[in-house]
Design a protein around this motif. Structure first.
Motif, PDB file in Angstrom:
ATOM      1  N   ASP A 132       0.865  -1.186   0.000  1.00  0.00           N
ATOM      2  CA  ASP A 132       0.000   0.000   0.000  1.00  0.00           C
ATOM      3  C   ASP A 132       0.898   1.230   0.000  1.00  0.00           C
ATOM      4  N   PRO A 133       0.806   2.115  -1.008  1.00  0.00           N
ATOM      5  CA  PRO A 133       1.645   3.316  -1.012  1.00  0.00           C
ATOM      6  C   PRO A 133       1.474   4.169   0.239  1.00  0.00           C
ATOM      7  N   PHE A 134       0.333   4.036   0.936  1.00  0.00           N
ATOM      8  CA  PHE A 134       0.082   4.809   2.148  1.00  0.00           C
ATOM      9  C   PHE A 134       0.374   4.010   3.419  1.00  0.00           C
ATOM     10  N   GLY A 135       0.860   2.784   3.264  1.00  0.00           N
ATOM     11  CA  GLY A 135       1.274   2.014   4.420  1.00  0.00           C
ATOM     12  C   GLY A 135       0.186   1.779   5.449  1.00  0.00           C
ATOM     13  N   LYS A 254       7.384   3.888  -8.821  1.00  0.00           N
ATOM     14  CA  LYS A 254       7.301   2.563  -8.220  1.00  0.00           C
ATOM     15  C   LYS A 254       5.845   2.142  -8.193  1.00  0.00           C
ATOM     16  N   LEU A 255       5.556   0.978  -8.775  1.00  0.00           N
ATOM     17  CA  LEU A 255       4.188   0.491  -8.880  1.00  0.00           C
ATOM     18  C   LEU A 255       3.892  -0.551  -7.800  1.00  0.00           C
ATOM     19  N   PHE A 256       2.638  -0.575  -7.324  1.00  0.00           N
ATOM     20  CA  PHE A 256       2.187  -1.500  -6.297  1.00  0.00           C
ATOM     21  C   PHE A 256       0.903  -2.193  -6.758  1.00  0.00           C
ATOM     22  N   GLY A 283      -1.434   0.964  -7.155  1.00  0.00           N
ATOM     23  CA  GLY A 283      -0.930   2.220  -6.636  1.00  0.00           C
ATOM     24  C   GLY A 283       0.439   2.547  -7.186  1.00  0.00           C
ATOM     25  N   ALA A 284       0.924   3.729  -6.827  1.00  0.00           N
ATOM     26  CA  ALA A 284       2.220   4.178  -7.315  1.00  0.00           C
ATOM     27  C   ALA A 284       2.783   5.245  -6.392  1.00  0.00           C
ATOM     28  N   THR A 285       4.108   5.331  -6.352  1.00  0.00           N
ATOM     29  CA  THR A 285       4.808   6.444  -5.725  1.00  0.00           C
ATOM     30  C   THR A 285       5.788   7.026  -6.745  1.00  0.00           C
ATOM     31  N   VAL A 286       5.898   8.349  -6.748  1.00  0.00           N
ATOM     32  CA  VAL A 286       6.754   9.046  -7.707  1.00  0.00           C
ATOM     33  C   VAL A 286       7.649  10.019  -6.944  1.00  0.00           C
ATOM     34  N   ILE A 293       5.249  11.716  -4.309  1.00  0.00           N
ATOM     35  CA  ILE A 293       3.820  11.681  -4.611  1.00  0.00           C
ATOM     36  C   ILE A 293       3.325  10.248  -4.424  1.00  0.00           C
ATOM     37  N   ARG A 294       2.167  10.094  -3.772  1.00  0.00           N
ATOM     38  CA  ARG A 294       1.590   8.765  -3.523  1.00  0.00           C
ATOM     39  C   ARG A 294       0.169   8.734  -4.076  1.00  0.00           C
ATOM     40  N   ALA A 295      -0.199   7.606  -4.680  1.00  0.00           N
ATOM     41  CA  ALA A 295      -1.550   7.472  -5.221  1.00  0.00           C
ATOM     42  C   ALA A 295      -1.965   6.007  -5.166  1.00  0.00           C
ATOM     43  N   SER A 296      -3.261   5.766  -4.939  1.00  0.00           N
ATOM     44  CA  SER A 296      -3.753   4.386  -4.941  1.00  0.00           C
ATOM     45  C   SER A 296      -5.245   4.357  -5.249  1.00  0.00           C
TER      46      SER A 296
END
Length: 385
Positions: A132-135, A254-256, A283-286, A293-296
């Motif tokens: 999870d990009p947001f942990g 980075k893809l999740f 999700g992804a982090t950039v 940047i975090r998105a899911s």
């Protein structure tokens, strides 16, 4: 004689200090302003209601905590270690080091791996949080985690299990890693007690495992577990989880991803029944300079025959977007916005706390409809030490 005893005691203390190779105090203090809103509609009357709440909260980016850990080199490749970690509520100061219920373990490790005893994270939770990009923190927490940890499932061993015996593979297996965990229920088995899950001698027992491979930019893991849930209505209730997660770091992004299935199985006097929850996350982090940047997007589809949720395709969906700006290695500012939509009466129970109730009251009028949409914002600062 007295001086000799003092000298011997001093040497003993010095020897113990030398044997203890490291003791560390660590922690996180995270505080932020959170805004939450939820809108519901009564299916019978069509009337709508909205609730909002603004709070000074904690753990919007990382969970606030304080802990102590240490390792002693026993020689011959063996080491003994301990880990005691307590939650803190720094927004009001009400919770300090009163319990170590985040983690309290003692371990023996060596070439064989690690044997760990005490209260620890469950293998099936790790995929929900690692991928999870947001942990699984703050308003951005994915709905897979929120539904799995909901009060409706009463899965008390979802995140952590007490009285557990855990085994971890050694770290030198070419990227392969894994763990097994068994949590003792510690109940008294009585032949005269009523046969309900609340008195079942196995109630509270957890067993699970997780195995994966991490090499370079790729990390992939699968986990499975079963918890015997306490339930006064069912004779026995088992919550069974299996999930598969992966991440790949391309550098610029980075893809999740995660797939999850949870079966809530009932053994009642009227027969067997089960609910199922199928979810997925992308999700992804950039990295952007000193920031991230975090998105899911996450969703869970409900099939609750026992709970009576109706609709052609009951599901909950969540979109989250956030930004973290690192002021240093230990201090960061963060902002998160998340939006939840419920479809066909899916009963979402998650971190947008104003959306967890199924009934509302406004101006003296009660509404029984489920929340249709929810919005959450977090703005805060995190400091680690």
């Amino acid at each position: 004689m007295k001086k000799s005893l003092t000298a011997i005691a001093a040497l003993a203390v010095t020897g113990l200090a030398a044997a203890q190779s490291s003791v560390t105090m660590f922690g996180v203090v995270d505080a932020g302003v959170s805004y939450q809103s939820a809108t519901s509609r009564d299916a019978a009357t069509g009337a709508s209601s909205k609730q909002t709440r603004t709070t000074l909260s904690n753990s919007g980016y990382n969970s606030s905590r304080i802990g102590f850990r240490g390792t002693e080199d026993l020689g011959g490749g063996l080491a003994a270690s301990f880990w005691l970690e307590a939650p803190i509520t720094n927004d009001d100061g009400a919770t300090g080091i009163s319990t170590f219920n985040r983690r309290s373990t003692v371990s023996l490790s060596g070439g064989f791996g690690e044997l760990r005893l005490g209260r620890d994270y469950t293998p099936t939770f790790w995929n929900d949080t690692v991928f999870d990009p947001f942990g699984t923190n703050g308003s951005g927490t994915n709905v897979i985690s929120s539904v799995n940890g909901s009060t409706g499932l009463n899965n008390t061993n979802y995140v952590r299990a007490s009285n557990s015996i855990g085994y971890f593979l050694p770290p030198n297996l070419g990227g392969f890693y894994g763990q097994l965990q068994y949590s003792l229920h510690e109940n008294t088995d009585s032949s005269t007690a009523a046969d309900t899950a609340s008195t079942n001698s196995n109630a509270g027992r957890y067993i699970g495992g997780r195995f994966g491979w991490a090499n370079g930019p790729l990390d992939v893991a699968v986990s499975a577990g079963q918890n015997i849930a306490v339930d006064t209505l069912a004779l026995t209730r088992k919550v069974q989880t299996i999930n598969l997660g992966a991440s790949y770091d391309f550098g610029p992004v980075k893809l999740f991803g995660e797939l999850s299935n949870v079966q809530n199985k009932f053994d009642t006097a009227l027969g067997n029944a089960h609910d199922s929850y199928n979810g997925y996350l992308i999700g992804a982090t950039v990295p952007v300079g000193a920031g991230l940047i975090r998105a899911s997007y996450s969703t869970v589809r409900y099939n609750e025959g026992a709970a009576g949720i109706t609709g052609e395709d009951p599901r909950v969906q969540k979109l989250a977007l956030g930004y973290v700006h690192n002021l240093s290695k230990r201090t960061a500012l963060y902002a998160t916005v998340a939006r939840v939509n419920n479809r066909n009466d899916a009963a979402y129970t998650g971190s947008l706390s104003s959306a967890i109730t199924t009934g509302y009251s406004s101006n003296g009028v009660s509404y029984t409809g489920l929340p249709r949409s929810s919005t959450g914002y977090d703005f805060g600062i995190r400091h680690a030490f």
